[in-house]
Write a protein that holds these residues in place. Sequence first.
Motif, PDB file in Angstrom:
ATOM      1  N   MET A 187       2.841  93.373  58.042  1.00  0.00           N
ATOM      2  CA  MET A 187       3.957  94.030  57.282  1.00  0.00           C
ATOM      3  C   MET A 187       3.994  93.354  55.858  1.00  0.00           C
ATOM      4  O   MET A 187       4.022  91.959  56.009  1.00  0.00           O
ATOM      5  N   ASP A 188       4.056  94.054  54.890  1.00  0.00           N
ATOM      6  CA  ASP A 188       4.253  93.606  53.638  1.00  0.00           C
ATOM      7  C   ASP A 188       5.790  93.078  53.516  1.00  0.00           C
ATOM      8  O   ASP A 188       6.679  93.698  54.119  1.00  0.00           O
ATOM      9  N   ASP A 189       6.015  92.461  52.346  1.00  0.00           N
ATOM     10  CA  ASP A 189       7.373  92.038  51.995  1.00  0.00           C
ATOM     11  C   ASP A 189       8.061  93.349  51.803  1.00  0.00           C
ATOM     12  O   ASP A 189       9.277  93.297  51.955  1.00  0.00           O
ATOM     13  N   LYS A 190       7.787  94.492  50.736  1.00  0.00           N
ATOM     14  CA  LYS A 190       8.456  95.645  50.529  1.00  0.00           C
ATOM     15  C   LYS A 190       9.030  96.350  51.984  1.00  0.00           C
ATOM     16  O   LYS A 190      10.186  96.369  52.086  1.00  0.00           O
ATOM     17  N   LEU A 209      18.538 101.192  48.279  1.00  0.00           N
ATOM     18  CA  LEU A 209      17.557 101.277  49.392  1.00  0.00           C
ATOM     19  C   LEU A 209      16.596 102.229  48.761  1.00  0.00           C
ATOM     20  O   LEU A 209      15.449 102.217  48.916  1.00  0.00           O
ATOM     21  N   GLU A 210      16.947 103.498  48.357  1.00  0.00           N
ATOM     22  CA  GLU A 210      16.300 104.617  48.016  1.00  0.00           C
ATOM     23  C   GLU A 210      15.373 104.183  46.745  1.00  0.00           C
ATOM     24  O   GLU A 210      14.068 104.604  46.703  1.00  0.00           O
ATOM     25  N   GLN A 211      15.903 103.427  45.716  1.00  0.00           N
ATOM     26  CA  GLN A 211      15.267 102.753  44.576  1.00  0.00           C
ATOM     27  C   GLN A 211      14.079 101.766  45.105  1.00  0.00           C
ATOM     28  O   GLN A 211      12.777 102.113  44.708  1.00  0.00           O
ATOM     29  N   VAL A 212      14.518 100.990  46.089  1.00  0.00           N
ATOM     30  CA  VAL A 212      13.486 100.115  46.521  1.00  0.00           C
ATOM     31  C   VAL A 212      12.245 100.896  47.276  1.00  0.00           C
ATOM     32  O   VAL A 212      11.237 100.588  46.931  1.00  0.00           O
ATOM     33  N   GLN A 213      12.773 101.663  48.167  1.00  0.00           N
ATOM     34  CA  GLN A 213      11.682 102.749  48.919  1.00  0.00           C
ATOM     35  C   GLN A 213      10.627 103.324  47.703  1.00  0.00           C
ATOM     36  O   GLN A 213       9.666 103.591  48.232  1.00  0.00           O
ATOM     37  N   SER A 214      11.259 104.098  46.688  1.00  0.00           N
ATOM     38  CA  SER A 214      10.465 104.730  45.804  1.00  0.00           C
ATOM     39  C   SER A 214       9.559 104.089  44.929  1.00  0.00           C
ATOM     40  O   SER A 214       8.806 104.420  44.116  1.00  0.00           O
ATOM     41  N   ALA A 215       9.876 102.800  44.877  1.00  0.00           N
ATOM     42  CA  ALA A 215       9.092 101.932  43.915  1.00  0.00           C
ATOM     43  C   ALA A 215       7.893 101.595  44.317  1.00  0.00           C
ATOM     44  O   ALA A 215       7.573 101.520  45.573  1.00  0.00           O
ATOM     45  N   SER A 216       6.993 101.349  43.379  1.00  0.00           N
ATOM     46  CA  SER A 216       5.788 100.664  43.588  1.00  0.00           C
ATOM     47  C   SER A 216       5.830  99.480  44.216  1.00  0.00           C
ATOM     48  O   SER A 216       6.718  98.744  44.408  1.00  0.00           O
ATOM     49  N   TRP A 268       8.929  97.017  42.940  1.00  0.00           N
ATOM     50  CA  TRP A 268       9.941  96.889  43.896  1.00  0.00           C
ATOM     51  C   TRP A 268      10.889  95.552  43.669  1.00  0.00           C
ATOM     52  O   TRP A 268      12.064  95.471  44.158  1.00  0.00           O
ATOM     53  N   LYS A 269       9.989  94.664  43.467  1.00  0.00           N
ATOM     54  CA  LYS A 269      10.657  93.248  43.317  1.00  0.00           C
ATOM     55  C   LYS A 269      11.790  93.308  42.334  1.00  0.00           C
ATOM     56  O   LYS A 269      12.704  92.352  42.222  1.00  0.00           O
ATOM     57  N   ASP A 270      11.500  94.025  41.071  1.00  0.00           N
ATOM     58  CA  ASP A 270      12.270  94.217  40.043  1.00  0.00           C
ATOM     59  C   ASP A 270      13.978  94.648  40.641  1.00  0.00           C
ATOM     60  O   ASP A 270      14.687  94.194  40.164  1.00  0.00           O
ATOM     61  N   PHE A 271      13.832  95.525  41.722  1.00  0.00           N
ATOM     62  CA  PHE A 271      14.929  96.265  42.176  1.00  0.00           C
ATOM     63  C   PHE A 271      15.617  95.312  43.276  1.00  0.00           C
ATOM     64  O   PHE A 271      16.780  95.193  43.420  1.00  0.00           O
ATOM     65  N   LYS A 272      14.686  94.238  43.823  1.00  0.00           N
ATOM     66  CA  LYS A 272      15.229  93.275  44.921  1.00  0.00           C
ATOM     67  C   LYS A 272      16.406  92.459  44.352  1.00  0.00           C
ATOM     68  O   LYS A 272      17.298  92.433  45.126  1.00  0.00           O
ATOM     69  N   ASP A 273      16.431  92.032  43.154  1.00  0.00           N
ATOM     70  CA  ASP A 273      17.340  91.004  42.771  1.00  0.00           C
ATOM     71  C   ASP A 273      18.818  91.570  42.623  1.00  0.00           C
ATOM     72  O   ASP A 273      19.784  91.059  43.254  1.00  0.00           O
ATOM     73  N   GLY A 274      18.753  92.859  42.017  1.00  0.00           N
ATOM     74  CA  GLY A 274      19.946  93.610  41.940  1.00  0.00           C
ATOM     75  C   GLY A 274      20.493  94.074  43.150  1.00  0.00           C
ATOM     76  O   GLY A 274      21.718  93.920  43.516  1.00  0.00           O
ATOM     77  N   ALA A 275      19.468  94.516  44.227  1.00  0.00           N
ATOM     78  CA  ALA A 275      19.869  94.884  45.604  1.00  0.00           C
ATOM     79  C   ALA A 275      20.498  93.870  46.217  1.00  0.00           C
ATOM     80  O   ALA A 275      21.547  93.900  46.960  1.00  0.00           O
ATOM     81  N   ASP A 276      19.994  92.649  46.154  1.00  0.00           N
ATOM     82  CA  ASP A 276      20.438  91.229  46.972  1.00  0.00           C
ATOM     83  C   ASP A 276      21.823  91.025  46.486  1.00  0.00           C
ATOM     84  O   ASP A 276      22.525  90.741  47.407  1.00  0.00           O
TER      85      ASP A 276
END
Length: 95
Positions: free
Chosen positions: A1-4, A58-65, A69-77
């Motif tokens: 399983m990958d990080d995303k 979550l939708e942004q993370v799911q749709s990100a490449s 997705w790592k760019d979205f991770k900090d904001g999401a966290d």
Amino acid sequence: MDDKTAYQEKMNAKLDEWKADIDKLQAKARQAQADAQIEYKDQIDELKKRRDRMEKELEQVQSASAEAWKDFKDGADKAWDAMSDAMKNAWNRFG
């Protein structure tokens, strides 16, 4: 399983937990006195808004490449931490 994928699963599980917690708070609100019901309703409405924002994150993370997705991770966290704090405050106040 990958990080995303792992991150998405973690976010989905937390969203499910928050949905259940909000349902429990709503049940308590129905049992509360009239004055307290207004306070419960305001708090629950705010929690629902926050939860909805988290679902969008979550939708942004799911749709990100895989790389983006790592760019979205900090904001999401940060948003997740704020939601967690809001849920804890609600439980401490009404639970």
